[in-house]
Design a protein around this motif. Structure first.
Motif, PDB file in Angstrom:
ATOM      1  N   UNK A  47       0.824  -1.213   0.000  1.00  0.00           N
ATOM      2  CA  UNK A  47       0.000   0.000   0.000  1.00  0.00           C
ATOM      3  C   UNK A  47       0.855   1.258   0.000  1.00  0.00           C
ATOM      4  N   UNK A  48       1.913   1.266   0.806  1.00  0.00           N
ATOM      5  CA  UNK A  48       2.667   2.505   1.010  1.00  0.00           C
ATOM      6  C   UNK A  48       3.900   2.623   0.122  1.00  0.00           C
ATOM      7  N   UNK A  49       4.309   1.538  -0.557  1.00  0.00           N
ATOM      8  CA  UNK A  49       5.469   1.621  -1.447  1.00  0.00           C
ATOM      9  C   UNK A  49       5.201   2.524  -2.647  1.00  0.00           C
ATOM     10  N   UNK A  50       3.945   2.812  -2.917  1.00  0.00           N
ATOM     11  CA  UNK A  50       3.616   3.671  -4.067  1.00  0.00           C
ATOM     12  C   UNK A  50       4.070   5.111  -3.867  1.00  0.00           C
ATOM     13  N   UNK A  51       4.406   5.489  -2.627  1.00  0.00           N
ATOM     14  CA  UNK A  51       4.707   6.898  -2.341  1.00  0.00           C
ATOM     15  C   UNK A  51       6.193   7.178  -2.138  1.00  0.00           C
ATOM     16  N   UNK A  52       7.023   6.147  -2.191  1.00  0.00           N
ATOM     17  CA  UNK A  52       8.459   6.365  -2.037  1.00  0.00           C
ATOM     18  C   UNK A  52       9.163   5.084  -1.617  1.00  0.00           C
ATOM     19  N   UNK A  94      12.875   9.233   2.693  1.00  0.00           N
ATOM     20  CA  UNK A  94      12.829  10.693   2.740  1.00  0.00           C
ATOM     21  C   UNK A  94      11.590  11.184   3.475  1.00  0.00           C
ATOM     22  N   UNK A  95      11.693  12.373   4.049  1.00  0.00           N
ATOM     23  CA  UNK A  95      10.540  12.988   4.713  1.00  0.00           C
ATOM     24  C   UNK A  95       9.466  13.362   3.699  1.00  0.00           C
ATOM     25  N   UNK A  96       9.882  13.676   2.467  1.00  0.00           N
ATOM     26  CA  UNK A  96       8.916  14.054   1.432  1.00  0.00           C
ATOM     27  C   UNK A  96       7.981  12.886   1.107  1.00  0.00           C
ATOM     28  N   UNK A  97       8.548  11.678   1.035  1.00  0.00           N
ATOM     29  CA  UNK A  97       7.726  10.501   0.758  1.00  0.00           C
ATOM     30  C   UNK A  97       6.738  10.262   1.893  1.00  0.00           C
ATOM     31  N   UNK A  98       7.181  10.467   3.136  1.00  0.00           N
ATOM     32  CA  UNK A  98       6.295  10.295   4.288  1.00  0.00           C
ATOM     33  C   UNK A  98       5.137  11.298   4.237  1.00  0.00           C
ATOM     34  N   UNK A  99       5.449  12.549   3.921  1.00  0.00           N
ATOM     35  CA  UNK A  99       4.398  13.578   3.820  1.00  0.00           C
ATOM     36  C   UNK A  99       3.398  13.231   2.716  1.00  0.00           C
ATOM     37  N   UNK A 100       3.913  12.746   1.612  1.00  0.00           N
ATOM     38  CA  UNK A 100       3.046  12.365   0.491  1.00  0.00           C
ATOM     39  C   UNK A 100       2.093  11.248   0.900  1.00  0.00           C
ATOM     40  N   UNK A 101       2.631  10.242   1.617  1.00  0.00           N
ATOM     41  CA  UNK A 101       1.809   9.108   2.051  1.00  0.00           C
ATOM     42  C   UNK A 101       0.734   9.567   3.036  1.00  0.00           C
ATOM     43  N   UNK A 102       1.098  10.447   3.942  1.00  0.00           N
ATOM     44  CA  UNK A 102       0.129  10.932   4.932  1.00  0.00           C
ATOM     45  C   UNK A 102      -1.026  11.643   4.238  1.00  0.00           C
ATOM     46  N   UNK A 103      -0.690  12.522   3.300  1.00  0.00           N
ATOM     47  CA  UNK A 103      -1.733  13.280   2.599  1.00  0.00           C
ATOM     48  C   UNK A 103      -2.623  12.367   1.766  1.00  0.00           C
ATOM     49  N   UNK A 104      -2.032  11.311   1.189  1.00  0.00           N
ATOM     50  CA  UNK A 104      -2.793  10.459   0.278  1.00  0.00           C
ATOM     51  C   UNK A 104      -3.640   9.408   0.996  1.00  0.00           C
ATOM     52  N   UNK A 105      -3.142   8.863   2.112  1.00  0.00           N
ATOM     53  CA  UNK A 105      -3.796   7.699   2.716  1.00  0.00           C
ATOM     54  C   UNK A 105      -4.588   8.047   3.980  1.00  0.00           C
ATOM     55  N   UNK A 106      -4.217   9.102   4.686  1.00  0.00           N
ATOM     56  CA  UNK A 106      -4.924   9.440   5.921  1.00  0.00           C
ATOM     57  C   UNK A 106      -6.420   9.639   5.642  1.00  0.00           C
ATOM     58  N   UNK A 107      -7.273   8.891   6.368  1.00  0.00           N
ATOM     59  CA  UNK A 107      -8.716   8.981   6.191  1.00  0.00           C
ATOM     60  C   UNK A 107      -9.277   8.061   5.119  1.00  0.00           C
ATOM     61  N   UNK A 108      -8.398   7.334   4.424  1.00  0.00           N
ATOM     62  CA  UNK A 108      -8.862   6.402   3.389  1.00  0.00           C
ATOM     63  C   UNK A 108      -9.414   5.127   4.022  1.00  0.00           C
ATOM     64  N   UNK A 154      -8.576   4.519   8.076  1.00  0.00           N
ATOM     65  CA  UNK A 154      -7.304   4.496   8.806  1.00  0.00           C
ATOM     66  C   UNK A 154      -6.814   5.914   9.088  1.00  0.00           C
ATOM     67  N   UNK A 155      -6.048   6.013  10.158  1.00  0.00           N
ATOM     68  CA  UNK A 155      -5.366   7.263  10.483  1.00  0.00           C
ATOM     69  C   UNK A 155      -3.888   7.091  10.152  1.00  0.00           C
ATOM     70  N   UNK A 156      -3.319   8.068   9.463  1.00  0.00           N
ATOM     71  CA  UNK A 156      -1.895   8.041   9.119  1.00  0.00           C
ATOM     72  C   UNK A 156      -1.282   9.372   9.531  1.00  0.00           C
ATOM     73  N   UNK A 157      -0.220   9.329  10.300  1.00  0.00           N
ATOM     74  CA  UNK A 157       0.458  10.549  10.736  1.00  0.00           C
ATOM     75  C   UNK A 157       1.924  10.289  10.987  1.00  0.00           C
ATOM     76  N   UNK A 158       2.662  11.351  11.275  1.00  0.00           N
ATOM     77  CA  UNK A 158       4.078  11.205  11.579  1.00  0.00           C
ATOM     78  C   UNK A 158       4.254  10.446  12.885  1.00  0.00           C
TER      79      UNK A 158
END
Length: 228
Positions: free
Chosen positions: A148-153, A178-192, A199-203
């Protein structure tokens, strides 16, 4: 009758010390070039059945390329396996292929989890790129979370927390390069919805940082490393 002539004497050498030949100093050897550090070829292999041995792992990982060494980590007293091992390849390229081909493959009916061993320890210490996921469906395992999360970095490590019986606790962690990949994943998956669960996704914030933050909010000054 004239007297005979006196014989000629050889000339007297001047009283000068002989000059010693200059000592021979061979040229200094050229400095050896600094060794170039080889890329890391050490893999961490986790989620192993306690009965998995070095010989079993050798048979699996040596099919990818020549293995330098394998160590299953064990309890110092009981010698029981701790459920993880380190596989060291001679070539980093073989480590790359093993990571791609064997990650989450079954070893004794358990999906192993493979990642680079200490590829960048400084990156892990900073906590950069770490995210926390909660409210996971119990059917989501390490592989499903990784997919699921490999798509973002580039994912350095990924794990679903489990209990003693191996059942999901409903949360997990993903560590990106990278932190950029983590931010991208949070924005894309949080609340999906993942398996019909929101699910909740955060730092991910380490416990030490949380404790320091609480003390700071209470007005305390924390001095780390000071002697009393």
């Amino acid at each position: 009758m004239s007297s005979p002539a006196a014989p000629e004497l050889p000339p007297v050498a001047p009283d000068v010390a002989p000059i010693a030949p200059a000592p021979y100093n061979p040229p200094a050897p050229a400095p050896a070039p600094a060794p170039v550090s080889a890329p890391s070829a050490s893999l961490y292999v986790g989620e192993l059945d306690p009965t998995v041995t070095e010989a079993m792992l050798f048979e699996i990982f040596n099919m990818i390329g020549p293995v330098a060494s394998i160590r299953v980590c064990r309890d110092a007293v009981t010698r029981r396996s701790l459920g993880y091992a380190y596989v060291n390849y001679l070539n980093a390229s073989d480590g790359e292929r093993a990571l791609e081909q064997l990650n989450y493959s079954l070893i004794k009916n358990r999906a192993c989890r493979i990642m680079w061993s200490q590829r960048d320890p400084a990156l892990r210490k900073t906590g950069q790129g770490n995210i926390f996921i909660k409210n996971l469906d119990e059917q989501i395992d390490n592989k499903a979370l990784h997919d699921t999360f490999a798509a973002f970095g580039n994912v350095l490590s990924c794990k679903v927390a489990t209990d003693e019986q191996g059942r999901s606790r409903g949360y997990g962690f993903v560590h990106y390069e990278t932190a950029e990949a983590a931010d991208h994943a949070i924005k894309a998956v949080n609340g999906m919805l993942l398996n019909d669960k929101k699910v909740y996704v955060g730092l991910h914030i380490s416990r030490k940082v949380c404790v320091l933050s609480v003390f700071h909010n209470l007005g305390f000054t924390i001095i780390i490393g000071a002697s009393i």
